[in-house]
Design a protein around this motif. Structure first.
Motif, short mmCIF file in Angstrom:
data_model
loop_
_atom_site.label_atom_id
_atom_site.label_comp_id
_atom_site.label_asym_id
_atom_site.label_seq_id
_atom_site.Cartn_x
_atom_site.Cartn_y
_atom_site.Cartn_z
N ILE A 153 2.33 17.71 -0.32
CA ILE A 153 2.67 17.19 -1.66
C ILE A 153 2.77 15.66 -1.61
N LEU A 154 2.68 15.09 -2.80
CA LEU A 154 2.93 13.66 -3.00
C LEU A 154 3.98 13.57 -4.11
N GLY A 155 4.52 12.40 -4.31
CA GLY A 155 5.46 12.25 -5.43
C GLY A 155 4.78 12.52 -6.77
N CYS A 156 3.47 12.32 -6.84
CA CYS A 156 2.74 12.53 -8.09
C CYS A 156 1.96 13.83 -8.08
N ASP A 157 2.09 14.64 -7.05
CA ASP A 157 1.23 15.83 -6.96
C ASP A 157 1.94 16.95 -6.20
N ALA A 215 1.40 4.75 -14.71
CA ALA A 215 1.06 4.66 -13.27
C ALA A 215 1.99 5.55 -12.46
N CYS A 216 2.12 5.26 -11.19
CA CYS A 216 2.91 6.09 -10.27
C CYS A 216 4.32 6.37 -10.80
N SER A 217 4.73 7.63 -10.71
CA SER A 217 6.05 8.00 -11.24
C SER A 217 7.20 7.40 -10.43
N LYS A 267 -7.07 11.17 2.39
CA LYS A 267 -8.10 10.88 1.37
C LYS A 267 -7.74 11.45 0.00
N MET A 268 -8.00 10.66 -1.03
CA MET A 268 -7.72 11.09 -2.40
C MET A 268 -8.91 10.83 -3.32
N LEU A 269 -9.64 9.73 -3.08
CA LEU A 269 -10.68 9.30 -4.02
C LEU A 269 -12.01 9.05 -3.31
N SER A 298 0.87 -1.19 0.00
CA SER A 298 0.00 0.00 0.00
C SER A 298 0.91 1.23 0.00
N PHE A 299 1.10 1.81 -1.19
CA PHE A 299 2.04 2.93 -1.31
C PHE A 299 1.37 4.29 -1.22
N GLY A 300 0.03 4.32 -1.32
CA GLY A 300 -0.64 5.61 -1.27
C GLY A 300 -2.15 5.42 -1.24
N ALA A 301 -2.87 6.53 -1.00
CA ALA A 301 -4.33 6.45 -1.00
C ALA A 301 -4.87 6.27 -2.41
N CYS A 302 -3.98 6.34 -3.40
CA CYS A 302 -4.36 6.03 -4.79
C CYS A 302 -4.76 4.56 -4.90
N ASP A 303 -4.31 3.77 -3.92
CA ASP A 303 -4.50 2.32 -3.97
C ASP A 303 -5.44 1.88 -2.84
N TYR A 346 13.88 11.41 -1.20
CA TYR A 346 13.98 12.38 -2.29
C TYR A 346 12.79 12.38 -3.26
N PHE A 347 11.95 11.34 -3.20
CA PHE A 347 10.87 11.23 -4.20
C PHE A 347 9.92 12.43 -4.15
N HIS A 348 9.42 12.76 -2.96
CA HIS A 348 8.50 13.90 -2.83
C HIS A 348 9.22 15.20 -3.12
N GLU A 358 2.95 14.19 -13.26
CA GLU A 358 2.01 14.40 -12.14
C GLU A 358 0.67 13.73 -12.44
N ILE A 359 0.02 13.21 -11.41
CA ILE A 359 -1.31 12.60 -11.57
C ILE A 359 -2.29 13.48 -10.81
N ARG A 360 -3.34 13.94 -11.48
CA ARG A 360 -4.35 14.75 -10.79
C ARG A 360 -5.54 13.89 -10.39
N GLY A 380 -6.58 4.90 -8.21
CA GLY A 380 -6.00 6.24 -8.26
C GLY A 380 -4.81 6.38 -9.19
N GLN A 381 -4.47 5.32 -9.91
CA GLN A 381 -3.36 5.39 -10.87
C GLN A 381 -3.81 5.05 -12.28
N LEU A 382 -5.10 4.76 -12.42
CA LEU A 382 -5.61 4.26 -13.71
C LEU A 382 -5.89 5.43 -14.66
S1 SF4 Z 1 0.53 7.49 -7.47
FE1 SF4 Z 1 0.88 9.23 -6.11
S2 SF4 Z 1 -0.23 8.71 -4.23
FE2 SF4 Z 1 0.01 6.85 -5.40
S3 SF4 Z 1 1.87 5.90 -4.59
FE3 SF4 Z 1 2.44 7.13 -6.38
S4 SF4 Z 1 3.02 9.10 -5.55
FE4 SF4 Z 1 1.88 8.07 -3.95
#
Ligand code: SF4
Length: 339
Positions: free
Chosen positions: A161-165, A292-294, A82-84, A56-61, A186-188, A330-332, A246-248
């Protein structure tokens, strides 16, 4: 670095208020050593519980579908916010670090010692959810020491912030001389460093060190440009779609397919939940595109035997974007839309 406090008593009180029939716990890798402690705490309270051990790497999942398969009517999702929108009721339990007494003074000291900040006092501060609760205190303390501090509001919580946002930069980008990310890893930090045109520094509150991220950006760019150059000769591509909610990004994958095909490439679209080199073994293409996730491109690219590009890098490959305009992918997440 110790595990931050889980605040299980407060969590259990909130779980009781929701009166669940059965709870599904979803927990990030870094907290897996606490699974038994958490399950024991639920069991003592006579709350039926199942813990899902998939990464479980993020609320995207969020394990929405899995909760339904397992007959759970409440998810407790540790470590993220919360993200979704979800079908199942969710308690997001962020697991925050306490602000230890040397963290902010250490930051002030490090900033004052850095030549850049002796003249440039307008800073934007950024945190992950683990420090979000302390944003106002960090701002107040830095302002008391002569800095002019801005906290931006993007698609997440203020300053988060997130690594994708890194959307929190949007409304303060023009007001600051530099960005300061307060956190480790360093990711974020690179997400804000690439998204912003201003210099980005990372203050690690555990080691009390301040780093200018320019050299990490340069190293990262060298690696990415090498992969783009390698992918130039590729005739066939697999575009990877992730089935995590959240990555689709199916529309993006289809657009990239069309663009690559217009450039004469052969393109296949493949979907999977966990993207790994092993899952792609046997797929005979010359390069991959990851929608998917960067983090997969940032941290894991060396494990892949073929170049693994981000959508931004495909634009560069196809001559639609210049190398100078390189940015992180970035993923919105807007409502239930993932873009
Ligand atoms: S897609 Fe975004 S929220 Fe999901 S694991 Fe990657 S960086 Fe984190």
């Amino acid at each position: 670095m110790d595990t931050p406090p889980l605040q299980l008593n407060e969590l259990l009180a909130e779980v009781h208020r929701r009166k669940p029939v059965q709870v599904l716990i979803q927990i990030p890798e870094g907290l897996k050593t606490n699974v038994v402690e958490i399950e024991d705490a639920f069991t003592r309270e006579k709350i039926p519980v199942i813990t899902i051990l998939d990464p479980s790497f993020g609320a995207c999942d969020i394990a929405d579908g899995k909760a339904q398969v397992l007959g759970c009517d409440l998810i407790v999702h540790f470590g993220h916010s919360k993200m979704l929108h979800t079908q199942t009721n969710v308690i997001y339990w962020p697991v925050e670090f306490p602000l230890e007494k040397n963290m902010i003074p250490g930051c002030v000291k490090a900033l004052n010692e850095e030549k850049f900040f002796q003249k440039n006092k307008r800073i934007g501060i950024y945190v992950t959810i683990q420090f979000h609760r302390h944003v106002n205190e960090i701002k107040k303390e830095l302002e008391a020491k002569g800095f002019n501090v801005f906290v931006g509001m993007g698609d997440l919580k203020d300053g988060q912030i997130l690594g994708c946002d890194a959307s929190a930069r949007r409304d303060i980008e023009d007001k600051v001389d530099a960005n300061v990310y307060f956190g480790d890893g360093y990711f974020h930090a690179l997400a804000i460093a690439f998204a912003s045109k201003k210099p980005t520094y990372q203050y690690n509150p555990f080691t009390h060190t301040l780093e200018n991220l320019e050299k990490y950006k340069e190293k990262y760019l060298r690696q990415r440009f090498g992969l783009i150059a390698k992918a130039k000769d590729a005739q066939s591509f697999a575009i990877i779609l992730c089935t995590k909610k959240g990555q689709l990004r199916k529309a993006l994958a289809m657009r990239l397919k069309e663009e690559l095909e217009q450039a004469g490439k052969k393109v296949h679209v493949v979907a999977m939940e966990h993207i790994t080199p092993q899952a792609l073994m046997g797929v005979h293409v010359d390069a991959y595109v990851n929608t998917a996730c960067s983090r997969i491109a940032t941290d894991d690219f060396e494990s892949y035997t073929k170049p693994l590009l981000t959508p931004i890098e495909v634009e560069i490959l196809l001559g639609k974007r210049t190398l100078e305009n390189y940015v992180f992918d970035e993923i919105r997440h807007i409502g239930n839309k993932v873009m």
